[in-house]
Each structure stands twice: as C-alpha cells, then as structure tokens.
Design a protein around this motif. Structure first.
Motif, short mmCIF file in Angstrom:
data_model
loop_
_atom_site.label_atom_id
_atom_site.label_comp_id
_atom_site.label_asym_id
_atom_site.label_seq_id
_atom_site.Cartn_x
_atom_site.Cartn_y
_atom_site.Cartn_z
N ARG A 109 0.83 -1.20 0.00
CA ARG A 109 0.00 0.00 0.00
C ARG A 109 0.88 1.27 0.00
O ARG A 109 1.29 1.75 1.05
N ASP A 248 -3.90 -2.52 8.24
CA ASP A 248 -5.22 -2.06 7.77
C ASP A 248 -5.47 -0.65 8.30
O ASP A 248 -5.85 0.26 7.54
N ASP A 252 -5.39 3.32 6.14
CA ASP A 252 -6.47 4.31 5.99
C ASP A 252 -5.95 5.68 6.44
O ASP A 252 -6.22 6.71 5.80
N VAL A 282 -7.73 0.93 -1.67
CA VAL A 282 -7.75 0.65 -0.23
C VAL A 282 -9.16 0.84 0.34
O VAL A 282 -9.56 0.18 1.29
MG LIG Z 1 -9.13 -1.28 5.47
#
Ligand SMILES: [Mg+2]
Ligand SMILES: NC(=O)c1ccc[n+]([C@@H]2O[C@H](COP(=O)([O-])OP(=O)(O)OC[C@H]3O[C@@H](n4cnc5c(N)ncnc54)[C@H](O)[C@@H]3O)[C@@H](O)[C@H]2O)c1
Ligand SMILES: CC(C)[C@H](C(=O)O)[C@@H](O)C(=O)O
Length: 352
Positions: A109, A248, A252, A282
């Motif tokens: 990411r 995770d 964000d 995402v």
């Molecule tokens: Mg997420």
C-alpha cells in the motif's frame, strides 16, 4: 500475435463498479495499440450477489479465478447498518477467502503526497512511503470463537496467528523493497511492549533478516506512536512493515494524510506467483456515496498501475502513474465536483 493479459474483474458493491469502470477504461487505453491484448472476465460477487443468490465465493468460482493472470477488484460490503446481511460474511468468506486462498502475503500500500494535493496536515513535508502489510495471518485468520451464553459471562476470542514462516517472508519482502528505494529504510510497526509473543517474533525476525541487507537501515515504532508520527512527521517513513490489522488501520490513515482515501491504491501480492495477485483501492464500497458518480476513481486507476507493474508491463505502469500525477496535480480541489467518469476520462486523455 503479441502478449495477452488475462484479467479477472470483480467490481463488487457500492462504488466498486463505478471506479472499476474507469480503471478498465485506463487499462484498455494504455495497452491498446501496443503489444498487449487485454482479456477481461467479469465475476459477480459481493453483498448484492449474496442477497440474490446466497453465494459468497463458490469453490468453482475460486478455481476459475485462479486461472487468470491477475485480478482487478473494486470493493465489496454492505453499509455498516444494513441488517439484511450478517456483518463480516462478505468480507470474510469472499474477500479474505480470496486473499488467503491465493496466498496474497504482501499487501502493498503505497502512500505518496502528489504535488498540488492538499494534505489535512499543516506541515506534511514530503510524503512517499510504502506499507508492506502482512496479508495472510494475524488476527484476520478467523481463529476465534464465542460462548454465547446470553449472560454477562459471554466470552469472545479473536486470536492473532503469526508464524515464523509468514513473518519472515513478508519482512524479507519489505527489506528487498527498501533496498531498491533511495532512502533504504525499514520501520517495523508493532506493539511488542504488550503483545509480547507476536511482537517479539516480529522484532527478532527483523533483526535476523536485516543481516542480509547491510545497506538498509531499520528502526521500530509501537503502533500507537506510529500514528503520532504519521500525523506529525510522515516524511520519516520509507518502508513500513507490519501485521495485518495494524497495516489495515495505518493505511487508511496514510490515505487520509496524502489527500484522501480516493487516491490510495493497493496490491495483494503473491510474490511466489503461484496464484494471481489482486489489485484494488484501499477504500471500501462507500455506501454513503454509491450510485451517485461521486467516487474518486483514482485509487482504482493507480491500482491498475500496480497491476501492470506486477505483470511486467513496466512502461505502461509508468504511463498510468504519470497521467494520474499530471491530472491530480492540475486539480483545484480533490475532485473539483466532477463525476467519477469525468475524472476517468481526464486521466485517459493524458495517457495519449
Ligand atoms: Mg481497510
Ligand atoms: N477492500 C474492500 O472491498 C473493502 C475495504 C474497506 C471496507 N470495505 C467494506 O465497505 C463497506 C463500507 O465501509 P466503510 O464505510 O467503513 O469504508 P469506505 O472506505 O467504504 O468509506 C469510508 C469513507 O470514505 C469515503 N470514500 C471511500 N472511497 C471513496 C472514493 N473513491 N472517493 C471518495 N470518497 C470515498 C466514503 O464515502 C466514506 O465516507 C463495509 O461493508 C466494509 O466492510 C470493503
Ligand atoms: C474489508 C476488509 C476485510 C479489508 C481489510 O480489513 O483488509 C479492508 O478494510 C481493506 O483495507 O482492504
């Protein structure tokens, strides 16, 4: 006859189909006229599909998906308050089943603040880092249970699973990526002051793998402190390696500080190439704006760039990234009140 890339397309729910339509436009345009032909196969999956059929991810669908070169994924899931769908069923039995069954152990990411994009931070500095989020283990594995007594004695557990094999392969991937980057720095983010079992395994693994990469420096942050530095000093980060759940949450936040979740792309990557990798924004299905052409398709389009790169179409990947960079740099505001497809068209126009 030139190369063919054979892509499974899972648009999903909410804004998923809206942003994937723009990503597909870009994919077709950037490969058209070149040596590469794109073959696209749509798979209907997600919360809406479950409501219609009761299916999450049938085995034969999974087997069919395995045959493609890569997967382009939109988003799945219902609105948090939608009582027609048991919370988590689509996320666990469809999306996570894909990530686990296809051994997507690197959830890559990138977080980059493009020139001209306004960050909510007062002094963002230069933000350009990647999060290497572990993708097949941690608290996501479903190792838990509950004793639903209906009393105050009810118990629920959600056990985080961390294997030496799983941690080592993702940590080595993070060091490899850092070695290719200018700053060559890895930050392990965990919480080993409290999660002593998993945390110490991660820390020992980083120390061990670091020996193989003398040119790469590394440091460590507890996850709570990492959220502070993502806000106060994000330019300190180059490559972050972390577990599934911390990754995770941090990604964000990384999306938010680099101009919004509508710009944040990701790749669920099987580095061994035993199964197809999957590329997706995402963000989620955004039920609050779905069906209104309000979603920013940029994250889905940048996910196409990650996919092209993974498939070895490096020039095409660079072309998409450059077009996006040019387009978003020229924006007055994040979406300038344009529709999803107007933004897609503007990016396509810059590919030529
Ligand atoms: Mg997420
Ligand atoms: N990979 C996935 O498929 C994925 C990822 C995250 C959440 N989900 C699911 O999506 C559903 C909604 O989740 P949520 O509301 O927590 O997160 P979300 O990411 O869908 O939305 C959070 C906020 O960001 C905004 N947003 C998201 N994408 C945007 C875009 N491209 N352009 C502009 N604004 C955008 C939304 O409007 C919302 O205000 C849930 O069912 C959740 O489980 C799926
Ligand atoms: C929907 C959910 C399973 C997923 C995750 O937690 O990985 C999402 O939040 C993401 O970031 O892709």
């Amino acid at each position: 006859m030139g190369n063919v890339i054979d892509i499974a397309v899972i648009s999903g729910d909410g804004i998923g189909p809206e942003v994937v339509a723009e990503a597909v436009k870009v994919l077709k345009f950037v490969t058209n006229g070149g040596k590469t032909e794109v073959k696209l196969t749509d798979y209907k999956l997600g919360a809406e599909h479950w409501l219609e059929t009761g299916e999450t991810l049938p085995e034969e669908t999974l087997e069919a998906i395995k045959k493609h070169d890569a997967i382009l994924f939109g988003a799945v899931g219902a609105a948090p308050g939608d009582t027609r769908i048991p919370s988590g069923i689509i996320e666990r039995e469809m999306l996570l089943k894909l990530r686990f069954s296809l051994d997507h152990f690197v959830n890559l990411r990138p977080a980059k603040l493009y020139p001209g994009i306004e960050s909510p931070l007062a002094n963002p500095g230069e933000i350009d880092f990647v999060v290497v989020r572990e993708g097949t283990e941690g608290p996501y594995v479903g190792n838990g249970g509950s004793v639903r007594t209906g009393t105050v004695h009810e118990i629920a557990t959600e056990v985080s699973v961390n294997t030496a094999y799983g941690v080592e392969r993702v940590v080595r991937d993070a060091f490899r990526r850092a070695a290719e980057r200018e700053r060559k720095h890895v930050t392990l983010v965990h919480k080993h002051n409290v999660l002593v079992h998993a945390g110490h395994l991660w820390k020992r693994t980083v120390e061990m793998v670091a020996q193989e990469f003398p040119e790469v420096t590394h440091d460590y942050l507890h996850v709570d402190a990492a959220t502070i530095f993502l806000t106060t000093d994000p330019s300190r980060f180059d490559v972050i390696v972390t577990d599934n759940l911390f990754g995770d949450i941090l990604t964000d936040q990384a999306g938010a500080i680099t101009g919004g979740i509508g710009l944040a792309a990701s790749g669920n990557i099987n580095m061994d190439r035993t199964y197809p990798s999957m590329f997706e924004p995402v963000h989620g299905s955004a039920p609050d704006i779905a069906g209104q052409q309000k979603a920013d398709p940029t994250a889905a389009i940048l996910s196409v760039a990650l996919m092209l790169d993974h498939l070895g179409l490096v020039d095409e990947a660079r072309t998409v990234e450059q077009a996006v960079e040019k387009e978003i740099t020229s924006r007055q505001e994040l979406t300038d009140n344009r529709t999803t497809s107007e933004i897609g068209d503007a990016i396509v126009a810059l590919l030529a």
